[in-house]
Design a protein around this motif. Sequence first.
Motif, PDB file in Angstrom:
ATOM      1  N   ASN A  16      39.209  37.459  47.959  1.00 13.69           N
ATOM      2  CA  ASN A  16      38.234  36.555  47.330  1.00 13.69           C
ATOM      3  C   ASN A  16      37.919  35.310  48.160  1.00 13.69           C
ATOM      4  OD1 ASN A  16      40.680  35.283  46.989  1.00 13.69           O
ATOM      5  ND2 ASN A  16      40.668  35.370  44.744  1.00 13.69           N
TER       6      ASN A  16
ATOM      7  N   PRO B 146      39.383  30.560  48.085  1.00 13.76           N
ATOM      8  CA  PRO B 146      38.466  30.149  47.016  1.00 13.76           C
ATOM      9  C   PRO B 146      38.806  28.795  46.417  1.00 13.76           C
ATOM     10  CG  PRO B 146      39.889  31.942  46.291  1.00 13.76           C
ATOM     11  CD  PRO B 146      40.056  31.830  47.771  1.00 13.76           C
ATOM     12  N   THR B 147      40.084  28.458  46.305  1.00 16.06           N
ATOM     13  CA  THR B 147      40.453  27.161  45.735  1.00 16.06           C
ATOM     14  C   THR B 147      39.921  26.019  46.595  1.00 16.06           C
ATOM     15  OG1 THR B 147      42.583  27.363  46.877  1.00 16.06           O
ATOM     16  CG2 THR B 147      42.501  28.006  44.545  1.00 16.06           C
TER      17      THR B 147
ATOM     18  N   ASP C  81      34.261  34.108  40.458  1.00  9.55           N
ATOM     19  CA  ASP C  81      34.730  34.741  39.220  1.00  9.55           C
ATOM     20  C   ASP C  81      36.051  35.494  39.353  1.00  9.55           C
ATOM     21  OD1 ASP C  81      34.047  37.127  40.511  1.00  9.55           O
ATOM     22  OD2 ASP C  81      32.223  37.456  39.359  1.00  9.55           O
ATOM     23  N   GLY C  82      36.593  35.595  40.574  1.00  7.14           N
ATOM     24  CA  GLY C  82      37.873  36.259  40.760  1.00  7.14           C
ATOM     25  C   GLY C  82      37.848  37.757  40.603  1.00  7.14           C
ATOM     26  N   ARG C  83      36.678  38.341  40.484  1.00  9.04           N
ATOM     27  CA  ARG C  83      36.568  39.795  40.326  1.00  9.04           C
ATOM     28  C   ARG C  83      36.489  40.471  41.695  1.00  9.04           C
ATOM     29  NH1 ARG C  83      31.893  40.990  36.077  1.00  9.04           N
ATOM     30  NH2 ARG C  83      32.719  43.102  36.395  1.00  9.04           N
TER      31      ARG C  83
ATOM     32  N   ALA D 267      33.025  36.665  44.469  1.00  8.07           N
ATOM     33  CA  ALA D 267      34.448  36.878  44.176  1.00  8.07           C
ATOM     34  C   ALA D 267      35.201  35.563  44.132  1.00  8.07           C
ATOM     35  CB  ALA D 267      35.068  37.806  45.222  1.00  8.07           C
ATOM     36  N   ALA D 268      34.773  34.596  44.950  1.00  8.24           N
ATOM     37  CA  ALA D 268      35.420  33.279  44.929  1.00  8.24           C
ATOM     38  C   ALA D 268      35.161  32.569  43.607  1.00  8.24           C
ATOM     39  CB  ALA D 268      34.920  32.432  46.094  1.00  8.24           C
TER      40      ALA D 268
ATOM     41  N   GLU E 137      40.252  43.393  46.479  1.00  5.08           N
ATOM     42  CA  GLU E 137      40.680  42.263  45.666  1.00  5.08           C
ATOM     43  C   GLU E 137      40.663  40.939  46.427  1.00  5.08           C
ATOM     44  OE1 GLU E 137      41.272  42.430  42.499  1.00  5.08           O
ATOM     45  OE2 GLU E 137      41.146  44.618  42.302  1.00  5.08           O
TER      46      GLU E 137
END
Length: 224
Positions: free
Chosen positions: A41, A102-103, A81-83, A78-79, A39
């Motif tokens: 990202n 990611p932010t 789409d958050g998946r 992942a960064a 999980e």
Amino acid sequence: MTSIDLLAELAPRERQAIEQNCRWRRYDPHEQIIDRQSETNEVCFVVEGNVRVVNYSLSGREITLDDLDAGAFFGELAALDGRPRSASVMALTNTLIASLAPTMFLDVLAKHPEIALKFMTHLALVVRNATDRIMDLSTLAANNRVQADLLCQARTTMSDDGKAVIKPIPVHADIASRVSTTRETVARVLSDLAREGIVHRTKDSLVIADVDRLTYMVELVRGE
């Protein structure tokens, strides 16, 4: 972070700000960096060393998706789409990774259109390479896929005399992992190419003595 191509256009103070917000960690050879379906990202920048992006079949066979050198990055999907992670990544050598939340990565893209464009170009290349790979896996026999992989490596080191020198000598298992075949098939193809005078080995390299002929062989089966 001056070695990271994606961030090359940033001013020194902006790169320094990113460096200060990164989480830094060193990895030993063959140590896992990220795991598929995890999980996490962050976007990971390869500051030093080399890494391999891989997936594994249900039987445990390793499938190489890409090898990345210092200056590259991974983890961008992942960064975005958050998946969960779509692949695993391991260090091939002693490696230094800088991980950015990611932010913060998305903020860099929003504030710097030139970096966003470079990033989109990178994603387009990923899609093109994936499309080519799917076509090769779907249409080429295993021996032809090995030939195509050798040609891809040769084109990055080709000289004006139509030869290419690949250093270090490619590991049979690595080629097999990239093209979804066995080490025995790779060894057989290399032996066949050697008998035809297309390749030969030196102490520390594999020489593609006739890149044009290898190109013809690959293009013939691809229908190009």
